[in-house]
Write a protein that holds these residues in place. Structure first.
Motif, short mmCIF file in Angstrom:
data_model
loop_
_atom_site.label_atom_id
_atom_site.label_comp_id
_atom_site.label_asym_id
_atom_site.label_seq_id
_atom_site.Cartn_x
_atom_site.Cartn_y
_atom_site.Cartn_z
N LEU A 35 0.84 -1.21 0.00
CA LEU A 35 0.00 0.00 0.00
C LEU A 35 0.87 1.26 0.00
N GLN A 36 2.01 1.16 0.71
CA GLN A 36 2.97 2.29 0.71
C GLN A 36 3.51 2.52 -0.69
N ALA A 37 3.84 1.42 -1.37
CA ALA A 37 4.41 1.51 -2.72
C ALA A 37 3.40 2.14 -3.68
N VAL A 38 2.13 1.74 -3.56
CA VAL A 38 1.07 2.29 -4.42
C VAL A 38 0.93 3.79 -4.16
N LEU A 39 0.94 4.16 -2.88
CA LEU A 39 0.82 5.58 -2.52
C LEU A 39 2.01 6.38 -3.03
N PHE A 40 3.21 5.85 -2.80
CA PHE A 40 4.44 6.53 -3.20
C PHE A 40 4.52 6.72 -4.71
N ARG A 41 4.17 5.66 -5.44
CA ARG A 41 4.38 5.66 -6.90
C ARG A 41 3.24 6.34 -7.65
N TYR A 42 1.97 6.15 -7.15
CA TYR A 42 0.82 6.64 -7.93
C TYR A 42 -0.10 7.60 -7.17
N GLY A 43 0.17 7.81 -5.88
CA GLY A 43 -0.65 8.74 -5.09
C GLY A 43 -2.02 8.21 -4.71
N TYR A 44 -2.24 6.90 -4.84
CA TYR A 44 -3.52 6.30 -4.44
C TYR A 44 -3.37 5.73 -3.03
N ASP A 45 -4.17 6.24 -2.09
CA ASP A 45 -4.01 5.81 -0.70
C ASP A 45 -5.09 4.78 -0.31
N HIS A 126 -22.50 11.33 -10.76
CA HIS A 126 -22.68 9.93 -10.43
C HIS A 126 -21.29 9.38 -10.08
N ALA A 127 -20.97 9.33 -8.79
CA ALA A 127 -19.62 8.95 -8.37
C ALA A 127 -19.53 7.44 -8.10
N GLY A 128 -18.51 6.78 -8.69
CA GLY A 128 -18.39 5.32 -8.54
C GLY A 128 -19.41 4.64 -9.43
N THR A 156 -18.43 9.22 -12.97
CA THR A 156 -17.00 9.04 -12.70
C THR A 156 -16.70 7.73 -11.97
N ASP A 157 -15.48 7.28 -12.15
CA ASP A 157 -14.98 6.10 -11.44
C ASP A 157 -13.45 6.17 -11.52
N PHE A 158 -12.75 5.43 -10.67
CA PHE A 158 -11.28 5.43 -10.78
C PHE A 158 -10.78 4.21 -11.57
N ASN A 159 -11.72 3.41 -12.05
CA ASN A 159 -11.37 2.20 -12.78
C ASN A 159 -11.59 2.44 -14.29
N ASN A 160 -10.50 2.65 -15.04
CA ASN A 160 -10.62 2.97 -16.47
C ASN A 160 -11.26 1.84 -17.27
N HIS A 161 -11.01 0.61 -16.85
CA HIS A 161 -11.58 -0.54 -17.54
C HIS A 161 -13.12 -0.47 -17.48
N SER A 162 -13.65 -0.18 -16.28
CA SER A 162 -15.11 -0.06 -16.12
C SER A 162 -15.64 1.12 -16.93
N LEU A 163 -14.91 2.23 -16.91
CA LEU A 163 -15.36 3.42 -17.65
C LEU A 163 -15.45 3.14 -19.15
N HIS A 218 -12.17 9.80 -12.02
CA HIS A 218 -12.12 10.64 -10.81
C HIS A 218 -11.90 9.70 -9.63
N ASN A 219 -10.91 10.07 -8.81
CA ASN A 219 -10.57 9.22 -7.67
C ASN A 219 -11.05 9.86 -6.37
N LEU A 220 -12.02 9.23 -5.74
CA LEU A 220 -12.60 9.80 -4.52
C LEU A 220 -11.59 9.89 -3.38
N MET A 221 -10.50 9.13 -3.48
CA MET A 221 -9.47 9.17 -2.43
C MET A 221 -8.74 10.51 -2.42
N LYS A 222 -8.60 11.12 -3.63
CA LYS A 222 -7.76 12.32 -3.66
C LYS A 222 -8.28 13.48 -4.50
N ASP A 223 -9.20 13.23 -5.44
CA ASP A 223 -9.64 14.31 -6.31
C ASP A 223 -10.78 15.11 -5.67
#
Ligand code: SAM
Length: 296
Positions: A35-45, A126-128, A156-163, A218-223
């Motif tokens: 989870l640290q690596a994901v946050l550090f590399r991509y900013g997703y917490d 419409h979020a998520g 919006t969603d943070f999953n491009n595949h779903s979008l 759109h990422n609800l964690m940070k946007d």
């Protein structure tokens, strides 16, 4: 002799117990690093996602990608952007359907859409939105109420595949019978078949519905928010977040809504204990529909 046996049996139990505990502890440690690596590399917490669910998803992802352990996944996350896209896809629970919980859609139509008719332009977030089924359901209802032409729906969603699936608006034909059933229960005024074109084993939603929808990542964690909204729909998303992230997201929603704007949450979600209940009036308790009553 039997005393010795008991002694060695308890020693074996202790050793194997230690192994089990160690395995769990190692996995927990590796997940924290991941989870640290994901946050550090991509900013997703992802630290604020429900831990049991995130652990299950990470283990599923490990199996699907034929990795031996989570440490191998950390290396891939750090060095392969494509792998991160796949990881994000695996972290999403995208279960959805059209007119899911029909009673909610009926109440939305009766209590919210009648009020939205008083505005000349209507913004809906419409979020998520996952693969879009819920968004097309709302667009159909807006059309039947004569509202769609003045609406802009941001899905919006943070999953491009779903979008991608949502934008294509093509769904398996075998799902249409269930969707039709839900549509009728939700107070549908026409024939559901009027809204899609069946071809082979697929059904494509009419493009007239899509014209009013903007799909975006759109990422609800940070946007943050991007416009002032008359209605925000966010169902079955907050359940995956801990209280800290839920509060943060609900604050964004509260700030994005116009005065007297509406918020629709999922069946197992509510504003109780969020610190936001004082800013909203609950207008349909069972259906989780709220109206903003402060002016911020
Ligand atoms: C179970 S689906 C809900 C779909 C739809 N709202 C419904 O109730 O039928 C949850 C969706 O939330 C999305 N999601 C999860 N975390 C998110 C985040 N941080 N930002 C944006 N979307 C997120 C997932 O990708 C998934 O598509």
């Amino acid at each position: 002799m039997s005393e010795k046996l008991t002694e060695s049996a308890s020693l074996i139990t202790e050793v194997s117990l230690n192994n089990v505990v160690n395995k769990i502890e190692i996995e927990d440690f590796e997940i924290n690093l991941l989870l640290q690596a994901v946050l550090f590399r991509y900013g997703y917490d992802f630290h604020h996602y429900a831990r049991a669910s995130i652990t299950r998803r990470i283990n599923n992802c490990m199996r699907k990608t034929a990795l031996n352990n989570i440490s191998e996944m950390i290396a891939k996350i750090l060095h392969e952007v494509d792998f991160f896209e796949l990881f994000l896809k695996e972290m999403s629970v995208t279960v959805t359907e059209m007119f899911r919980d029909p009673k909610v859609f009926n109440t939305l139509r009766q209590q919210v859409f009648t009020q939205l008719k008083t505005y000349s332009r209507v913004n809906i977030w419409h979020a998520g939105c996952a693969t879009g089924e819920e968004v097309y359901s709302v667009a159909i209802m807006l059309k039947e109420e004569g509202l769609l032409s003045r609406c802009r729906i941001y899905a919006t969603d943070f999953n491009n595949h779903s979008l991608d699936i949502a934008e294509k608006a093509i769904y398996p034909a075998e799902k249409m019978a269930g969707f039709t059933h839900n549509y009728l229960l939700s107070g549908g005024k026409a024939s559901f078949a009027d809204y899609y074109q069946a071809k082979h084993r697929h059904a494509k939603m009419h493009s007239s519905l899509k014209e009013h929808i903007t799909f975006a990542n759109h990422n609800l964690m940070k946007d943050q928010s991007f416009a002032k909204m008359h209605l925000i729909i966010c169902r079955n998303v907050l359940i995956y977040f801990d209280q800290v992230l839920q509060n943060k997201v609900l604050k964004v929603f509260q700030q994005s809504l116009l005065h007297r704007g509406y918020l629709l949450l999922g069946d197992k979600e509510s504003l109780d204990f969020s610190g936001q209940s004082k800013n909203f009036l609950c207008i349909a308790k069972k259906e989780k529909i709220y109206q903003k009553i402060n002016y911020d």
